[in-house]
Design a protein around this motif. Sequence first.
Motif, PDB file in Angstrom:
ATOM      1  N   PHE A 238       0.829  -1.206   0.000  1.00 24.94           N
ATOM      2  CA  PHE A 238       0.000   0.000   0.000  1.00 24.94           C
ATOM      3  C   PHE A 238       0.868   1.262   0.000  1.00 24.94           C
ATOM      4  CE2 PHE A 238      -1.871   3.286   2.796  1.00 24.94           C
ATOM      5  CZ  PHE A 238      -2.971   3.647   2.034  1.00 24.94           C
ATOM      6  N   VAL A 239       1.883   1.282   0.852  1.00 21.39           N
ATOM      7  CA  VAL A 239       2.764   2.455   0.935  1.00 21.39           C
ATOM      8  C   VAL A 239       3.529   2.636  -0.372  1.00 21.39           C
ATOM      9  CG1 VAL A 239       4.752   3.448   2.128  1.00 21.39           C
ATOM     10  CG2 VAL A 239       2.971   2.285   3.440  1.00 21.39           C
ATOM     11  N   ARG A 240       4.097   1.559  -0.896  1.00 24.93           N
ATOM     12  CA  ARG A 240       4.847   1.653  -2.156  1.00 24.93           C
ATOM     13  C   ARG A 240       3.955   2.105  -3.300  1.00 24.93           C
ATOM     14  NH1 ARG A 240       7.902  -3.094  -0.469  1.00 24.93           N
ATOM     15  NH2 ARG A 240       6.254  -4.395  -1.315  1.00 24.93           N
ATOM     16  N   GLY A 241       2.748   1.528  -3.360  1.00 23.36           N
ATOM     17  CA  GLY A 241       1.840   1.877  -4.448  1.00 23.36           C
ATOM     18  C   GLY A 241       1.462   3.345  -4.448  1.00 23.36           C
ATOM     19  N   LEU A 242       1.219   3.903  -3.267  1.00 19.69           N
ATOM     20  CA  LEU A 242       0.842   5.313  -3.201  1.00 19.69           C
ATOM     21  C   LEU A 242       2.024   6.224  -3.480  1.00 19.69           C
ATOM     22  CD1 LEU A 242      -1.835   4.273  -2.123  1.00 19.69           C
ATOM     23  CD2 LEU A 242      -1.787   6.067  -0.394  1.00 19.69           C
ATOM     24  N   ASP A 500      19.910  -7.715  -6.085  1.00 23.02           N
ATOM     25  CA  ASP A 500      19.568  -6.663  -7.037  1.00 23.02           C
ATOM     26  C   ASP A 500      18.099  -6.786  -7.387  1.00 23.02           C
ATOM     27  OD1 ASP A 500      19.354  -4.847  -9.032  1.00 23.02           O
ATOM     28  OD2 ASP A 500      21.139  -5.470 -10.114  1.00 23.02           O
ATOM     29  N   ASP A 501      17.293  -5.860  -6.874  1.00 22.18           N
ATOM     30  CA  ASP A 501      15.859  -5.907  -7.126  1.00 22.18           C
ATOM     31  C   ASP A 501      15.531  -5.739  -8.600  1.00 22.18           C
ATOM     32  OD1 ASP A 501      15.429  -6.282  -4.488  1.00 22.18           O
ATOM     33  OD2 ASP A 501      14.897  -4.222  -4.017  1.00 22.18           O
ATOM     34  N   THR A 502      16.361  -4.966  -9.333  1.00 24.64           N
ATOM     35  CA  THR A 502      16.100  -4.743 -10.758  1.00 24.64           C
ATOM     36  C   THR A 502      16.191  -6.049 -11.533  1.00 24.64           C
ATOM     37  OG1 THR A 502      17.008  -2.512 -10.571  1.00 24.64           O
ATOM     38  CG2 THR A 502      16.791  -3.429 -12.783  1.00 24.64           C
ATOM     39  N   ASN A 503      17.217  -6.865 -11.226  1.00 23.68           N
ATOM     40  CA  ASN A 503      17.361  -8.148 -11.913  1.00 23.68           C
ATOM     41  C   ASN A 503      16.225  -9.097 -11.566  1.00 23.68           C
ATOM     42  OD1 ASN A 503      19.708  -7.401 -13.230  1.00 23.68           O
ATOM     43  ND2 ASN A 503      21.047  -8.159 -11.615  1.00 23.68           N
ATOM     44  N   ILE A 504      15.798  -9.062 -10.304  1.00 23.79           N
ATOM     45  CA  ILE A 504      14.677  -9.918  -9.901  1.00 23.79           C
ATOM     46  C   ILE A 504      13.402  -9.487 -10.629  1.00 23.79           C
ATOM     47  CG2 ILE A 504      13.282 -10.697  -7.952  1.00 23.79           C
ATOM     48  CD1 ILE A 504      15.671 -10.155  -6.138  1.00 23.79           C
ATOM     49  N   PHE A 505      13.195  -8.168 -10.706  1.00 28.42           N
ATOM     50  CA  PHE A 505      12.026  -7.649 -11.417  1.00 28.42           C
ATOM     51  C   PHE A 505      12.067  -8.062 -12.890  1.00 28.42           C
ATOM     52  CE2 PHE A 505      10.358  -4.155 -14.087  1.00 28.42           C
ATOM     53  CZ  PHE A 505       9.016  -4.239 -13.745  1.00 28.42           C
ATOM     54  N   ASP A 524      -4.135  -7.519 -20.783  1.00 27.52           N
ATOM     55  CA  ASP A 524      -4.499  -6.766 -19.572  1.00 27.52           C
ATOM     56  C   ASP A 524      -4.054  -7.506 -18.312  1.00 27.52           C
ATOM     57  OD1 ASP A 524      -5.628  -4.776 -21.081  1.00 27.52           O
ATOM     58  OD2 ASP A 524      -7.660  -5.580 -20.955  1.00 27.52           O
ATOM     59  N   PHE A 525      -4.160  -8.844 -18.333  1.00 27.57           N
ATOM     60  CA  PHE A 525      -3.726  -9.624 -17.174  1.00 27.57           C
ATOM     61  C   PHE A 525      -2.212  -9.540 -17.001  1.00 27.57           C
ATOM     62  CE2 PHE A 525      -7.599 -12.572 -17.948  1.00 27.57           C
ATOM     63  CZ  PHE A 525      -8.425 -11.605 -17.397  1.00 27.57           C
ATOM     64  N   LEU A 526      -1.489  -9.541 -18.115  1.00 29.05           N
ATOM     65  CA  LEU A 526      -0.028  -9.432 -18.039  1.00 29.05           C
ATOM     66  C   LEU A 526       0.383  -8.067 -17.497  1.00 29.05           C
ATOM     67  CD1 LEU A 526       0.944 -11.094 -21.457  1.00 29.05           C
ATOM     68  CD2 LEU A 526       0.918 -12.140 -19.182  1.00 29.05           C
ATOM     69  N   ILE A 527      -0.332  -7.027 -17.882  1.00 24.00           N
ATOM     70  CA  ILE A 527      -0.030  -5.678 -17.368  1.00 24.00           C
ATOM     71  C   ILE A 527      -0.239  -5.627 -15.863  1.00 24.00           C
ATOM     72  CG2 ILE A 527      -0.809  -3.270 -17.415  1.00 24.00           C
ATOM     73  CD1 ILE A 527      -1.463  -3.715 -20.412  1.00 24.00           C
ATOM     74  N   LEU A 528      -1.300  -6.277 -15.374  1.00 24.60           N
ATOM     75  CA  LEU A 528      -1.541  -6.312 -13.935  1.00 24.60           C
ATOM     76  C   LEU A 528      -0.428  -7.053 -13.207  1.00 24.60           C
ATOM     77  CD1 LEU A 528      -5.387  -7.023 -13.841  1.00 24.60           C
ATOM     78  CD2 LEU A 528      -4.231  -4.912 -13.213  1.00 24.60           C
ATOM     79  N   GLU A 529       0.070  -8.152 -13.799  1.00 22.04           N
ATOM     80  CA  GLU A 529       1.183  -8.893 -13.188  1.00 22.04           C
ATOM     81  C   GLU A 529       2.435  -8.030 -13.124  1.00 22.04           C
ATOM     82  OE1 GLU A 529       2.086 -12.806 -14.570  1.00 22.04           O
ATOM     83  OE2 GLU A 529      -0.013 -13.328 -14.887  1.00 22.04           O
ATOM     84  N   ILE A 530       2.723  -7.320 -14.207  1.00 20.34           N
ATOM     85  CA  ILE A 530       3.921  -6.468 -14.241  1.00 20.34           C
ATOM     86  C   ILE A 530       3.799  -5.344 -13.218  1.00 20.34           C
ATOM     87  CG2 ILE A 530       5.244  -4.867 -15.678  1.00 20.34           C
ATOM     88  CD1 ILE A 530       4.479  -6.638 -18.093  1.00 20.34           C
ATOM     89  N   ASN A 531       2.624  -4.739 -13.126  1.00 18.92           N
ATOM     90  CA  ASN A 531       2.430  -3.668 -12.143  1.00 18.92           C
ATOM     91  C   ASN A 531       2.576  -4.182 -10.720  1.00 18.92           C
ATOM     92  OD1 ASN A 531       2.011  -1.753 -14.112  1.00 18.92           O
ATOM     93  ND2 ASN A 531      -0.212  -1.934 -14.073  1.00 18.92           N
ATOM     94  N   SER A 532       2.112  -5.412 -10.484  1.00 14.40           N
ATOM     95  CA  SER A 532       2.264  -5.999  -9.159  1.00 14.40           C
ATOM     96  C   SER A 532       3.738  -6.179  -8.808  1.00 14.40           C
ATOM     97  CB  SER A 532       1.534  -7.342  -9.106  1.00 14.40           C
ATOM     98  OG  SER A 532       1.705  -7.946  -7.846  1.00 14.40           O
ATOM     99  N   SER A 533       4.529  -6.668  -9.766  1.00  8.35           N
ATOM    100  CA  SER A 533       5.972  -6.817  -9.536  1.00  8.35           C
ATOM    101  C   SER A 533       6.629  -5.451  -9.370  1.00  8.35           C
ATOM    102  CB  SER A 533       6.617  -7.562 -10.710  1.00  8.35           C
ATOM    103  OG  SER A 533       6.102  -8.863 -10.838  1.00  8.35           O
ATOM    104  N   ARG A 534       6.114  -4.471 -10.090  1.00  9.17           N
ATOM    105  CA  ARG A 534       6.675  -3.119  -9.974  1.00  9.17           C
ATOM    106  C   ARG A 534       6.532  -2.584  -8.551  1.00  9.17           C
ATOM    107  NH1 ARG A 534       3.959   2.334 -12.641  1.00  9.17           N
ATOM    108  NH2 ARG A 534       5.364   3.834 -11.621  1.00  9.17           N
ATOM    109  N   TYR A 535       5.327  -2.769  -7.967  1.00  4.70           N
ATOM    110  CA  TYR A 535       5.117  -2.301  -6.600  1.00  4.70           C
ATOM    111  C   TYR A 535       5.976  -3.098  -5.620  1.00  4.70           C
ATOM    112  CZ  TYR A 535       1.003   0.005  -8.562  1.00  4.70           C
ATOM    113  OH  TYR A 535       0.167   0.782  -9.301  1.00  4.70           O
ATOM    114  N   ALA A 536       6.105  -4.392  -5.877  1.00  2.00           N
ATOM    115  CA  ALA A 536       6.845  -5.249  -4.950  1.00  2.00           C
ATOM    116  C   ALA A 536       8.311  -4.845  -4.863  1.00  2.00           C
ATOM    117  CB  ALA A 536       6.719  -6.712  -5.373  1.00  2.00           C
ATOM    118  N   TYR A 537       8.897  -4.406  -5.991  1.00  2.32           N
ATOM    119  CA  TYR A 537      10.328  -4.092  -6.012  1.00  2.32           C
ATOM    120  C   TYR A 537      10.599  -2.596  -6.142  1.00  2.32           C
ATOM    121  CZ  TYR A 537      10.658  -9.087  -6.544  1.00  2.32           C
ATOM    122  OH  TYR A 537      10.532 -10.433  -6.336  1.00  2.32           O
TER     123      TYR A 537
END
Length: 657
Positions: A238-242, A500-505, A524-537
């Motif tokens: 939540f914090v990362r996303g905002l 290295d978070d970038t390599n993991i992402f 659209d589902f792939l975009i949601l997966e990528i955005n989820s990984s983006r917030y995680a890292y």
Amino acid sequence: MAQFEKQIVQAVLIADNNVWNFKPLSDEGSTALLPLVNVSMLDYALIALNRSGVEEVFIYASLYLADIRNHIKQGIAMYASWSFKMTVHVIGGEGCRCFGDAMRDLDSKALIRGNFILLGADTVTNADLRPVLEQHKRTAKFDKGTAATLVFKECSSNLRTGNELLIAVDKQSTRLHYHQRLRLNQKEPRYQLPLDIFLGNSCVSLHHNLLDPQIAIGSPSMLSLFSDNFDFQTRDDFVRGLLINEELLDSRIYVAMLPPAQYAHKVNSWPSYQLVSRDIINRWAYPLVPDMGVYRLQQQYVFHKDNIYKSHEAMVPKVSLHENSVVQAGSHVESGTVIRHSVIGANCRIGKNCQLNNVFLMADVTVGDNCRLEHCVVGSGSVINELCEVSDGCVFGSKCILPAKTKLFNTLVTSSSNTQSSEDHEAVELEAIGPQAYIVSDLTTGDPDADSDGEDLLAQQTLCIPKMGEPVRQIDELSDYSFNSDEDEDESRAVTPLPDDTNIFLSEVIDSLTRGFREKSNPDFLILEINSSRYAYNMSLKEVNFNVVKAVFGIQHILEPANDNVMLAINAVFKQLGPVVSNYIKSEDAMLDCLNALEDVCEENPLVREKISQIVHYLYDKDFVSEDSILAWHDQLDIDIQEQAHLKRVWLNWSTG
């Protein structure tokens, strides 16, 4: 007259925390009911809310819901100190698997009617949260996009328990701009912060000595943000996303600091359990101390010097108790036994000539004669037979029976012989050391869903309780950095490289796109997966643009094309994944990121390097990049003049032909 009605103060308590960090006891009951200095952690949280003027509390639980309801009913019947002037509701949902699911379920139930206090059932604090709540209300009047105010506490200790943070805050408005959780038992020699934080704000304050007790003040919009963003699984998500999408979500986070005299800590592991127990016994959390009747409105202990707390109804020889010890009612200790730095639960029986040091006994535990217990936790109803030696961080579940003359160290023991599943879902047989004592192997511990960069940083650590002071020594050893020369620093990095978070992402995006291309998934589902990984890292938009393009060219179909026809392979991949790339490559800056990624791909893939001019023209024809972005990219290429002129001629021929 409705506008003049007083709005009641509400709070949300999340009970299902740290399910994996307190094994094997967490397999037998709710961690919220785990006793901490003979009072359940849930009661400490309820007392804190009651002291802060909260009038209505919603306890959210999905595991052991009936046990928590029974505990609340029992507390109300016994006139627990938190039961006065506060209504407590226990709610839950079977489908709730994480903090984010709980928040979404609360939003759907529409139980919260205004600003609310949010904390976990594992938070111990004596803080008065009313000033923080008023600060949040004032901020929300000034900034309608205020989603939450996070509450932190300055810490001076070098001991890390996984709850420490580095944050960047606007010094004038207390608005949060950066949030990084520090890794357990590691001290980073330096931190990398986005330059935009300092360029876009005139006065930024950095705090690296903060403790996160998991206390927050939430606006009504906080719950709806979880509902609108299903990839918010944890509070850190939540914090990362905002922070990444402040403008898109039109939501901001602010920070409040607790005064130095107030205590707050989260109990999310055995090390923090031991640390907070010691703080309570040493009266740092006053008035949350044993002799003040924390749970019941009556004195249960007599306070003696050297922080010794003994119940009137406990039979203990005076010479047996030494510093920092607590003995609850009904317990009986035989002569010749020495107890120090320990907590003894109700109705325990300890034999003759025993040595107990840094031991936590739950209720109804029996210890035989001539036993030595050090740095261990023993669950309720367990029996340690005579002449046993237990040390170095053992944890026993409830109703374990340890045979006589057994020696154990650094071991988890459960009373059940049921096989458990490993991370690969394979059956693991438990080694028996007695009829009701089985060793829990490392294969059955640790959260399989834990994110190594998220809140569950402790999942990678041992689940046993460490020796008192041992973490401090480890930190001191890790903090002895050598700054004599750059060469020494490089050697140190070579020995212990940081992840290295970038390599993991990048690897996660490659996996998602490869699967999407193979299975012809909805883009659209792939975009949601990528955005989820983006917030995680915690990836910036520039990094996402660069790595998405690099991931597309990292798909095996392009790396090893049929008959080495890389253009045919690229056309097939972009036909399926083109909408994913278009979602990120929109602006001129993003197009430049795309071409820079292609430059990296050329260095790794000779087939792409041979066809670079055709690939660039293909991207231009498909409207992924513009002519201006190609020329801007070409001007910054680090190549010699002749090759630069050649590429320019090739491009002009393509564009005019």
